[in-house]
Design a protein around this motif. Sequence first.
Motif, short mmCIF file in Angstrom:
data_model
loop_
_atom_site.label_atom_id
_atom_site.label_comp_id
_atom_site.label_asym_id
_atom_site.label_seq_id
_atom_site.Cartn_x
_atom_site.Cartn_y
_atom_site.Cartn_z
N VAL A 1 -2.30 8.76 0.91
CA VAL A 1 -1.27 9.08 -0.09
C VAL A 1 -0.23 10.06 0.43
O VAL A 1 0.83 10.19 -0.17
N ASN B 1 2.19 8.36 -8.05
CA ASN B 1 1.72 7.16 -8.72
C ASN B 1 0.51 6.58 -8.01
O ASN B 1 0.15 5.44 -8.21
N ASN B 2 -0.10 7.37 -7.14
CA ASN B 2 -1.19 6.83 -6.34
C ASN B 2 -2.54 7.26 -6.88
O ASN B 2 -2.66 8.28 -7.52
N LYS C 1 2.02 12.54 -1.58
CA LYS C 1 2.79 12.01 -2.71
C LYS C 1 1.83 11.37 -3.70
O LYS C 1 1.66 10.16 -3.77
N THR D 1 -3.09 0.32 -3.19
CA THR D 1 -3.47 1.55 -2.51
C THR D 1 -4.96 1.81 -2.69
O THR D 1 -5.67 2.16 -1.75
N VAL E 1 0.85 -1.20 0.00
CA VAL E 1 0.00 0.00 0.00
C VAL E 1 0.88 1.24 0.00
O VAL E 1 1.82 1.35 0.77
N GLY E 2 0.56 2.18 -0.88
CA GLY E 2 1.36 3.39 -0.97
C GLY E 2 2.35 3.32 -2.12
O GLY E 2 2.89 4.33 -2.54
N ASN F 1 2.09 0.32 -4.73
CA ASN F 1 1.37 -0.29 -5.83
C ASN F 1 0.02 0.41 -6.01
O ASN F 1 -0.74 0.56 -5.05
N TYR F 2 -0.29 0.80 -7.23
CA TYR F 2 -1.51 1.55 -7.50
C TYR F 2 -2.76 0.79 -7.06
O TYR F 2 -3.59 1.30 -6.31
#
Lengths: 262, 280
Positions: A205, A211-212, A208, A124, A117-118, A120-121
Amino acid sequence: MQAVQSSFYLEDPFGFSATFVGFDNYIDALTSDYYLHVAKFTLIFTILVTFFSLALGLLLAAKADDVIRGSSSYKTLLISVYAIAPPVAGLIGMMFFDQHIGPFVKMAAWFGWDMKVGINYFDTAFAMITVAVWKQIPYNFIFILSGLQSIPVSVREAAAIDNRSRFGRFWTVTLPLLAPTAFFLLIINMTYSLFDTFGIIDVIVKDKAANNPITLVYKVYMDGFRGNDIGGSAAQSVILMLIVLVLTFFQFRFIERRVHYN
Amino acid sequence: MHKTTFSDHLILLFGVFIMVGPIFVAFMTSTHDAIDVHMKGLQVAWGDDFVDTYKEVLTKKGGFTGDVTGARMVMNSFILGIGFAVGKIVLSMLAAYGLVYFRSRFSTLFFWMIFTTLLLPLEVRILPSYDVMTKLGLVNTYTGLIVPLLASATGTFFFRQFFKSVPDELLEAARIDGAGPFKFFIDILVPLSKTMIAAIFIIMFVYGWNQYLWPMIMTNEESFYTLVRGIKQILLVWVGSQIPEYNQAFALAVLAMLPPVLIVVIFQSWFIKGLTESDK
């Protein structure tokens, strides 16, 4: 209405000058790949959160309405989560999905799912939806339960004589009577998924967004307060306002209709 | 009616487990020390660091500037929660009183003006609100924190509905007895709406306490942080360090959810009444 005004301007980050750019901010927003990507995620997020929190709320409310013994303690325990702030829910969720101590990550590992989590899209997004649903169940539970309890006993008894199957009774009698409540909750849940989940998303997130997965409201905040793109952010919030307007319009159309039901 | 089956209770117990379980674990974990949590993961049993953890969280100066304590954040949260609830009640009662009892040429116009605020949650008008507050120099003040949140019509509609259900005979009787509009409001309407006020207070307190986005934008001085506002900083500063202080993070989370949860649970019936009747 200042937002509408500034959405037509291009302002420099220090606020010294503003240039009139017409609909450019809107065109920029609506044609950018990233915006559409975020909009797509917001849509999926809204649908999933609304569906699961309504379904689980309905299940629990129906059962809490059925049982006689202990129903008030179940009720107390189930509604307590309502009072927890979204970011606090997000914090607790993050701990459960934590790389070192999170039990969910370990559980996922049993099935060979390497949850990050955080990073991998998809993971998350999964954590976000889980926390958002968890937070919203009590609200739906309260409304559906009070809807169920307002169904007159005589109607229930008549139904019980006509139809022996509990599920059939629920499907043909209870659910149609709940329709007004359900429709109201549908709108409320959509607004919740669009706006009130901000705290959950922000905690998960942690600024950041790179990529999230993020939702449209979060993008308004990121662009306006972190990216200093006042015009673009204002244009996006005007688009959101229009969405709220449409939702509220449906809600009031429907409330008029509900008066009819009573 | 039918008999309740075992499976009904099973589903409910499972629901309770899912809903309350995480809160329970959060509380239990906060009673252990950081190293314990780091080695063994989340805890489900009572640890022996309850006093230490909470004492440290409440009194230790933290944050980036190092001048904000947990106790200070608790106080800020209470100021925001209570200030918001009281302000909301006063404002919406007066507005509803004006809308229901005074016939003026503009009352329809005012009604619609108040009505449109329902369409604009704070999240979508956050930029202009912030702009106005900066120009008034209200950033990092309690006024700036509370006042913009009050601008929404929910409470007004609730009281308007209630005032409309108050029989006209009361007003006539009061006028015969020589009561003016002010006296009628204080001596008759306010006592009549006691339960309404209680219900709205609970809902608005929880709402104010749980505010996140607005405090985040309005306050950048840490001495004005509320508990909910401080949550992200907790994650960034503590959990990012060498041995993450999970126990303290959990302790703050527990502090941030305890007052609203207690209020909702204790005043449950008022709360449900207020919620199902006002939030429409």
